[in-house]
Design an enzyme around this catalytic site. Structure first.
Site, PDB file in Angstrom:
ATOM      1  N   LYS A  22       1.037  -0.939   0.245  1.00  0.00           N
ATOM      2  CA  LYS A  22       0.020   0.546  -0.131  1.00  0.00           C
ATOM      3  C   LYS A  22       0.887   0.937  -0.351  1.00  0.00           C
ATOM      4  O   LYS A  22       0.820   2.092  -1.106  1.00  0.00           O
ATOM      5  CB  LYS A  22      -0.889   0.257   0.823  1.00  0.00           C
ATOM      6  N   ASN A  23       1.948   1.554   0.689  1.00  0.00           N
ATOM      7  CA  ASN A  23       2.364   2.114   1.261  1.00  0.00           C
ATOM      8  C   ASN A  23       3.123   2.592  -0.087  1.00  0.00           C
ATOM      9  O   ASN A  23       3.786   3.965   0.083  1.00  0.00           O
ATOM     10  CB  ASN A  23       3.112   2.387   2.697  1.00  0.00           C
ATOM     11  N   CYS A 116      -5.464   7.988   8.826  1.00  0.00           N
ATOM     12  CA  CYS A 116      -5.326   7.016   9.963  1.00  0.00           C
ATOM     13  C   CYS A 116      -5.468   8.180  11.399  1.00  0.00           C
ATOM     14  O   CYS A 116      -4.710   8.814  11.702  1.00  0.00           O
ATOM     15  CB  CYS A 116      -5.114   5.945  10.408  1.00  0.00           C
ATOM     16  N   ARG A 121       0.637  13.653  13.079  1.00  0.00           N
ATOM     17  CA  ARG A 121       0.584  13.443  12.064  1.00  0.00           C
ATOM     18  C   ARG A 121       1.045  14.897  11.133  1.00  0.00           C
ATOM     19  O   ARG A 121       0.355  15.164  10.498  1.00  0.00           O
ATOM     20  CB  ARG A 121      -0.130  12.885  11.547  1.00  0.00           C
ATOM     21  N   ASP A 304       3.293  -0.045  12.687  1.00  0.00           N
ATOM     22  CA  ASP A 304       2.382  -0.995  10.953  1.00  0.00           C
ATOM     23  C   ASP A 304       1.889  -2.161  11.819  1.00  0.00           C
ATOM     24  O   ASP A 304       0.863  -2.030  11.015  1.00  0.00           O
ATOM     25  CB  ASP A 304       1.966  -0.389   9.714  1.00  0.00           C
TER      26      ASP A 304
HETATM   27  N1  EPU Z   1       6.385  13.787  11.442  1.00  0.00           N
HETATM   28  C1  EPU Z   1       6.476  15.247  12.095  1.00  0.00           C
HETATM   29  N2  EPU Z   1       6.087  16.202  10.444  1.00  0.00           N
HETATM   30  C2  EPU Z   1       6.489  15.794   9.230  1.00  0.00           C
HETATM   31  C3  EPU Z   1       6.224  14.080   9.196  1.00  0.00           C
HETATM   32  C4  EPU Z   1       5.983  13.179  10.568  1.00  0.00           C
HETATM   33  O1  EPU Z   1       5.968  15.419  12.955  1.00  0.00           O
HETATM   34  O2  EPU Z   1       6.344  16.371   8.611  1.00  0.00           O
HETATM   35  C5  EPU Z   1       6.042  12.552  12.409  1.00  0.00           C
HETATM   36  C6  EPU Z   1       4.670  12.347  12.485  1.00  0.00           C
HETATM   37  O3  EPU Z   1       3.624  12.733  12.904  1.00  0.00           O
HETATM   38  C7  EPU Z   1       4.845  11.002  13.036  1.00  0.00           C
HETATM   39  C8  EPU Z   1       6.346  10.130  12.861  1.00  0.00           C
HETATM   40  O4  EPU Z   1       6.909  11.660  12.124  1.00  0.00           O
HETATM   41  O5  EPU Z   1       5.317  10.881  14.391  1.00  0.00           O
HETATM   42  C9  EPU Z   1       6.200   9.736  11.507  1.00  0.00           C
HETATM   43  O6  EPU Z   1       5.926   9.818  10.719  1.00  0.00           O
HETATM   44  P1  EPU Z   1       6.458   9.735   9.036  1.00  0.00           P
HETATM   45  O7  EPU Z   1       6.221  11.186   8.239  1.00  0.00           O
HETATM   46  O8  EPU Z   1       7.208   9.017   9.212  1.00  0.00           O
HETATM   47  O9  EPU Z   1       4.839   8.929   8.652  1.00  0.00           O
HETATM   48  P2  EPU Z   1       4.042   8.844   6.822  1.00  0.00           P
HETATM   49  O10 EPU Z   1       4.220   9.017   5.653  1.00  0.00           O
HETATM   50  O11 EPU Z   1       3.147   9.728   7.473  1.00  0.00           O
HETATM   51  C10 EPU Z   1       3.913   6.565   6.638  1.00  0.00           C
HETATM   52  C11 EPU Z   1       2.861   5.669   6.529  1.00  0.00           C
HETATM   53  C12 EPU Z   1       2.638   5.349   7.902  1.00  0.00           C
HETATM   54  C13 EPU Z   1       3.128   4.177   8.441  1.00  0.00           C
HETATM   55  C14 EPU Z   1       4.695   5.783   8.722  1.00  0.00           C
HETATM   56  C15 EPU Z   1       5.634   5.261   9.661  1.00  0.00           C
HETATM   57  C16 EPU Z   1       1.658   6.150   4.556  1.00  0.00           C
HETATM   58  C17 EPU Z   1       1.129   6.527   3.365  1.00  0.00           C
HETATM   59  N3  EPU Z   1       1.483   5.981   5.532  1.00  0.00           N
HETATM   60  O12 EPU Z   1       3.281   7.802   7.319  1.00  0.00           O
HETATM   61  O13 EPU Z   1       1.662   3.828   7.616  1.00  0.00           O
HETATM   62  O14 EPU Z   1       2.516   4.439   9.785  1.00  0.00           O
HETATM   63  O15 EPU Z   1       5.062   6.061   7.459  1.00  0.00           O
HETATM   64  O16 EPU Z   1       6.127   4.316   8.727  1.00  0.00           O
HETATM   65  O17 EPU Z   1       2.849   5.397   3.913  1.00  0.00           O
HETATM   66  C18 EPU Z   1      -0.572   2.082   8.114  1.00  0.00           C
HETATM   67  O18 EPU Z   1      -0.222   1.882   6.410  1.00  0.00           O
HETATM   68  O19 EPU Z   1      -0.883   1.931   8.565  1.00  0.00           O
HETATM   69  C19 EPU Z   1       0.486   3.791   8.644  1.00  0.00           C
HETATM   70  C20 EPU Z   1      -0.726   4.754   9.083  1.00  0.00           C
END
Ligand code: EPU
Length: 417
Positions: A22-23, A116, A121, A304
């Site tokens: 998915k990601n 979610c 986030r 995850d």
């Molecule tokens: N964060 C910040 N500022 C930012 C970006 C992130 O503070 O600008 C913080 C977030 O709040 C969080 C942490 O950094 O506490 C991790 O965030 P990250 O940006 O790495 O995650 P994401 O890109 O929002 C993706 C996946 C998530 C998965 C995370 C970590 C996608 C669409 N989503 O999210 O997937 O948990 O990476 O591996 O790629 C899931 O599949 O259930 C899911 C939530």
């Protein structure tokens, strides 16, 4: 609203094939707009988020054909139009259009993404990165207008190795003059998948999968093809199911290097499995041991899989501790797990204690988020009696052909409206 009904305690055998990640897929679709005209993405999972991304791309006047699990994308007649809030809030990955459209057109208008409800986030790291490349970001009531007359490559240091920000800045940097270097980049496999797609388009990307990624901007791209990697989180979920209910269950599409932290933890819990090529064989294990799990960025234990492994640990003897270091609101599944008979206590905001082993009983529960829903689904599969999971659409956001795959290996599970 749809619900999943499960009759628990059936052993599972036969073979389950893991779908595309998915990601990765949700980043590859927005990235496709950077190809010259046409691109093909193979092994796309059938999940709700992909449908929403296709809607956004059609709005941008991309032509998309779907054949089996392949998407054929023609972006030759694309138009840059604002992306309405009702589409961008459907999923987190809508934010990848920020980087992609900024690179292609120097302008993008989009709302804060959805996804979610597992914590605040924020997307400050993405925004700071765009600004460092020379973009101007205006935010009015959650609506982002990002513009750049010219993007210029530079070295960007991330305060945290965010998956989304790494991909978004990689996409934006393809439209920058010169070289962009991302220091402290995320190293998740999804980033390598996206980088490979960009490389296939003729963009120079080096270092994806390490902490330092280099991107040389260019508008001269070619048509491109990519295959989505198998989903490491879906793999992990079926492995956990196999450890609880497998009867020589075969899981096909395993990339061992992507799930090493999980495999090591499973050994510690006392779970045996055999991996032959890309296939794991796993059977129900007895005498599981309590462990400590701490979520970390890749290659650490993935957040995850934190909620799915919590359900597994309700069956382990002793007191397990799960520490969630990425999100501040990812224990909401435990309310219903306890209603099914588990004993879990939230010790602090990010620490959970699980006492086991506990016999679980089926009841009516609510999926609050994708992986929390998966945790309840696993609980339903091992519980005595019937479990009904309300709001199951959130689970279908991440698991392709969920009920068919489980039915094919012997689970008694169905979705009803
Ligand atoms: N964060 C910040 N500022 C930012 C970006 C992130 O503070 O600008 C913080 C977030 O709040 C969080 C942490 O950094 O506490 C991790 O965030 P990250 O940006 O790495 O995650 P994401 O890109 O929002 C993706 C996946 C998530 C998965 C995370 C970590 C996608 C669409 N989503 O999210 O997937 O948990 O990476 O591996 O790629 C899931 O599949 O259930 C899911 C939530």
């Amino acid at each position: 609203m749809s619900k999943i009904t499960i009759e628990g305690q059936n052993l599972l055998s036969g073979e389950v094939k893991i779908s595309g990640a998915k990601n990765s897929a949700v980043a590859l679709l927005p990235a496709a707009v950077l190809a010259n005209k046409k691109s093909v993405i193979y092994n796309v999972p059938e999940i709700k988020d992909i449908g929403y991304l296709i809607e956004i791309m059609e709005l941008l006047n991309c032509k998309i054909e779907q054949k089996d699990d392949a998407l054929y994308i023609d972006s030759s007649k694309m138009k840059n139009v604002p992306i309405p809030e009702e589409l961008s809030v459907q999923m987190r990955a809508s934010y990848y259009f920020m980087g992609a459209l900024l690179a292609k057109y120097g302008k993008v208008e989009i709302s804060f993404p959805g996804g979610c409800n597992i914590g605040a986030r924020p997307i400050d790291i993405h925004i700071k990165g765009f600004e460092e490349l020379g973009a101007k970001v205006e935010i009015v009531k959650n609506r982002y207008t990002i513009t750049a007359e010219k993007l210029v490559g530079k070295t960007i240091y991330f305060d945290f190795p965010s998956v989304g920000a790494t991909i978004n800045i990689m996409l934006a940097a393809t439209g920058a003059e010169g070289t962009t270097i991302i220091e402290n980049a995320a190293m998740e496999p999804e980033i390598v998948n996206v980088a490979s797609f960009l490389i296939n388009m003729g963009i120079e990307v080096r270092g994806a999968g390490t902490k330092r990624i280099e991107i040389v901007g260019t508008r001269k791209t070619t048509d491109a093809v990519i295959e989505v990697f198998p989903d490491r989180i879906e793999s992990g979920t079926y492995i956990i199911i196999g450890a609880l209910l497998g009867d020589n269950l075969k899981i096909k599409g395993i990339i061992k290097e992507h799930i090493e932290a999980l495999l090591i933890k499973l050994k510690e819990i006392g779970i045996d499995f055999v991996i032959d090529g890309d296939t794991m064989t796993i059977s129900r294990c007895e005498n599981l041991r309590a462990v400590k799990v701490k979520t970390l960025v890749f290659p650490g234990f993935p957040t995850d899989l934190q909620q799915p492994i919590t359900t597994l640990l309700t069956q382990a003897k002793g007191k397990s501790i799960v520490e969630e270091t990425l999100y501040e609101n990812r224990f909401r599944n435990t309310y219903d797990l306890n209603r099914m008979g588990a004993i879990t206590n939230i010790l602090t905001l990010n620490k959970l204690e699980i006492k086991g082993p506990r016999k679980l009983k089926g009841t009516n529960v609510i999926a609050t988020d994708l992986r929390g829903g998966a945790s309840l689904l696993i609980a339903g599969l091992i519980a005595e009696g019937t479990t009904v999971i309300e709001n199951c659409d959130v689970i279908l956001r991440g698991y392709s052909h969920l009920t068919t795959k489980l039915q094919n290996i012997g689970a008694k599970i169905e979705i009803t409206e």
